[in-house]
Motif scaffolding. Structure first.
Motif, PDB file in Angstrom:
ATOM      1  N   ASP A 267       0.805  -1.224   0.000  1.00  0.00           N
ATOM      2  CA  ASP A 267       0.000   0.000   0.000  1.00  0.00           C
ATOM      3  C   ASP A 267       0.838   1.274   0.000  1.00  0.00           C
ATOM      4  N   GLU A 268       2.096   1.158   0.394  1.00  0.00           N
ATOM      5  CA  GLU A 268       2.919   2.352   0.575  1.00  0.00           C
ATOM      6  C   GLU A 268       4.024   2.554  -0.452  1.00  0.00           C
ATOM      7  N   GLU A 269       4.472   1.485  -1.155  1.00  0.00           N
ATOM      8  CA  GLU A 269       5.630   1.639  -2.036  1.00  0.00           C
ATOM      9  C   GLU A 269       5.758   0.498  -3.041  1.00  0.00           C
ATOM     10  N   TYR A 270       6.525   0.782  -4.083  1.00  0.00           N
ATOM     11  CA  TYR A 270       6.973  -0.232  -5.044  1.00  0.00           C
ATOM     12  C   TYR A 270       8.429  -0.517  -4.720  1.00  0.00           C
ATOM     13  N   VAL A 271       8.777  -1.782  -4.541  1.00  0.00           N
ATOM     14  CA  VAL A 271      10.163  -2.133  -4.220  1.00  0.00           C
ATOM     15  C   VAL A 271      10.647  -3.179  -5.216  1.00  0.00           C
ATOM     16  N   PHE A 272      11.822  -2.924  -5.786  1.00  0.00           N
ATOM     17  CA  PHE A 272      12.484  -3.867  -6.681  1.00  0.00           C
ATOM     18  C   PHE A 272      13.764  -4.327  -5.998  1.00  0.00           C
ATOM     19  N   TYR A 273      13.841  -5.612  -5.664  1.00  0.00           N
ATOM     20  CA  TYR A 273      15.046  -6.191  -5.073  1.00  0.00           C
ATOM     21  C   TYR A 273      15.857  -6.780  -6.221  1.00  0.00           C
ATOM     22  N   LEU A 274      17.062  -6.268  -6.420  1.00  0.00           N
ATOM     23  CA  LEU A 274      17.920  -6.721  -7.517  1.00  0.00           C
ATOM     24  C   LEU A 274      19.029  -7.595  -6.953  1.00  0.00           C
ATOM     25  N   SER A 275      19.296  -8.716  -7.631  1.00  0.00           N
ATOM     26  CA  SER A 275      20.398  -9.570  -7.199  1.00  0.00           C
ATOM     27  C   SER A 275      21.097 -10.167  -8.409  1.00  0.00           C
ATOM     28  N   GLY A 276      22.351 -10.556  -8.196  1.00  0.00           N
ATOM     29  CA  GLY A 276      23.165 -11.133  -9.265  1.00  0.00           C
ATOM     30  C   GLY A 276      23.951 -10.077 -10.004  1.00  0.00           C
ATOM     31  N   GLU A 277      24.079 -10.251 -11.312  1.00  0.00           N
ATOM     32  CA  GLU A 277      24.845  -9.341 -12.167  1.00  0.00           C
ATOM     33  C   GLU A 277      23.921  -8.508 -13.029  1.00  0.00           C
ATOM     34  N   LEU A 278      24.025  -7.196 -12.930  1.00  0.00           N
ATOM     35  CA  LEU A 278      23.260  -6.291 -13.780  1.00  0.00           C
ATOM     36  C   LEU A 278      24.210  -5.729 -14.825  1.00  0.00           C
ATOM     37  N   ASP A 279      24.081  -6.259 -16.039  1.00  0.00           N
ATOM     38  CA  ASP A 279      24.945  -5.807 -17.129  1.00  0.00           C
ATOM     39  C   ASP A 279      24.136  -5.685 -18.409  1.00  0.00           C
ATOM     40  N   LEU A 280      24.818  -5.412 -19.502  1.00  0.00           N
ATOM     41  CA  LEU A 280      24.178  -5.198 -20.796  1.00  0.00           C
ATOM     42  C   LEU A 280      23.242  -6.336 -21.189  1.00  0.00           C
ATOM     43  N   SER A 281      23.616  -7.559 -20.886  1.00  0.00           N
ATOM     44  CA  SER A 281      22.820  -8.706 -21.319  1.00  0.00           C
ATOM     45  C   SER A 281      21.460  -8.807 -20.635  1.00  0.00           C
ATOM     46  N   VAL A 282      21.329  -8.244 -19.433  1.00  0.00           N
ATOM     47  CA  VAL A 282      20.055  -8.326 -18.709  1.00  0.00           C
ATOM     48  C   VAL A 282      19.375  -6.965 -18.554  1.00  0.00           C
ATOM     49  N   ALA A 283      19.987  -5.923 -19.066  1.00  0.00           N
ATOM     50  CA  ALA A 283      19.421  -4.581 -18.954  1.00  0.00           C
ATOM     51  C   ALA A 283      17.991  -4.497 -19.492  1.00  0.00           C
ATOM     52  N   PRO A 284      17.673  -5.145 -20.618  1.00  0.00           N
ATOM     53  CA  PRO A 284      16.285  -5.088 -21.093  1.00  0.00           C
ATOM     54  C   PRO A 284      15.276  -5.664 -20.089  1.00  0.00           C
ATOM     55  N   GLN A 285      15.703  -6.644 -19.339  1.00  0.00           N
ATOM     56  CA  GLN A 285      14.837  -7.247 -18.319  1.00  0.00           C
ATOM     57  C   GLN A 285      14.493  -6.206 -17.241  1.00  0.00           C
ATOM     58  N   LEU A 286      15.483  -5.474 -16.755  1.00  0.00           N
ATOM     59  CA  LEU A 286      15.240  -4.446 -15.748  1.00  0.00           C
ATOM     60  C   LEU A 286      14.428  -3.300 -16.339  1.00  0.00           C
ATOM     61  N   HIS A 287      14.785  -2.877 -17.520  1.00  0.00           N
ATOM     62  CA  HIS A 287      14.062  -1.782 -18.179  1.00  0.00           C
ATOM     63  C   HIS A 287      12.585  -2.133 -18.320  1.00  0.00           C
ATOM     64  N   SER A 288      12.300  -3.341 -18.744  1.00  0.00           N
ATOM     65  CA  SER A 288      10.928  -3.794 -18.915  1.00  0.00           C
ATOM     66  C   SER A 288      10.168  -3.820 -17.590  1.00  0.00           C
ATOM     67  N   ALA A 289      10.820  -4.307 -16.540  1.00  0.00           N
ATOM     68  CA  ALA A 289      10.182  -4.386 -15.217  1.00  0.00           C
ATOM     69  C   ALA A 289       9.856  -2.992 -14.679  1.00  0.00           C
TER      70      ALA A 289
END
Length: 102
Positions: free
Chosen positions: A14-36
């Motif tokens: 009810d109070e916030e949107y939270v995205f917990y990120l884990s692992g490696e955030l690099d060029l290969s997975v950037a579209p996944q984060l952008h989409s989310a």
């Protein structure tokens, strides 16, 4: 070092949107984060939080996405916070304006 694949755990309450990120955030997975983030970034009724506690690695593409979100949220005058930045990537984060929103 055993680095896991990139995982996004998106939670909303009810109070916030939270995205917990884990692992490696690099060029290969950037579209996944952008989409989310795409469906949430313009919703101003709740704060948007990125929790980086589980992040093992981030490259300039990942930093760029976070900066883009920061700019969009700033333009919308909507709350945005980056939390629990691991020591292994804190220096890189400190070199950007991202650390100012944590």
């Amino acid at each position: 070092m055993n680095i896991e694949k990139f995982v996004i755990d998106q939670q909303e309450n009810d109070e916030e949107y939270v995205f917990y990120l884990s692992g490696e955030l690099d060029l290969s997975v950037a579209p996944q984060l952008h989409s989310a983030l795409e469906s949430i970034v313009n919703q101003v009724e709740k704060p948007l939080i990125l929790n980086l506690k589980g992040l093992e690695y981030i490259d300039n593409t990942g930093i760029g996405i976070i900066i883009s979100v920061l700019k969009i949220r700033d333009e919308l005058n909507a709350p945005f916070t980056v939390r629990e930045i691991p020591a292994s990537i804190k220096r890189l984060i400190d070199l950007t304006s991202i650390s100012e929103v944590s």
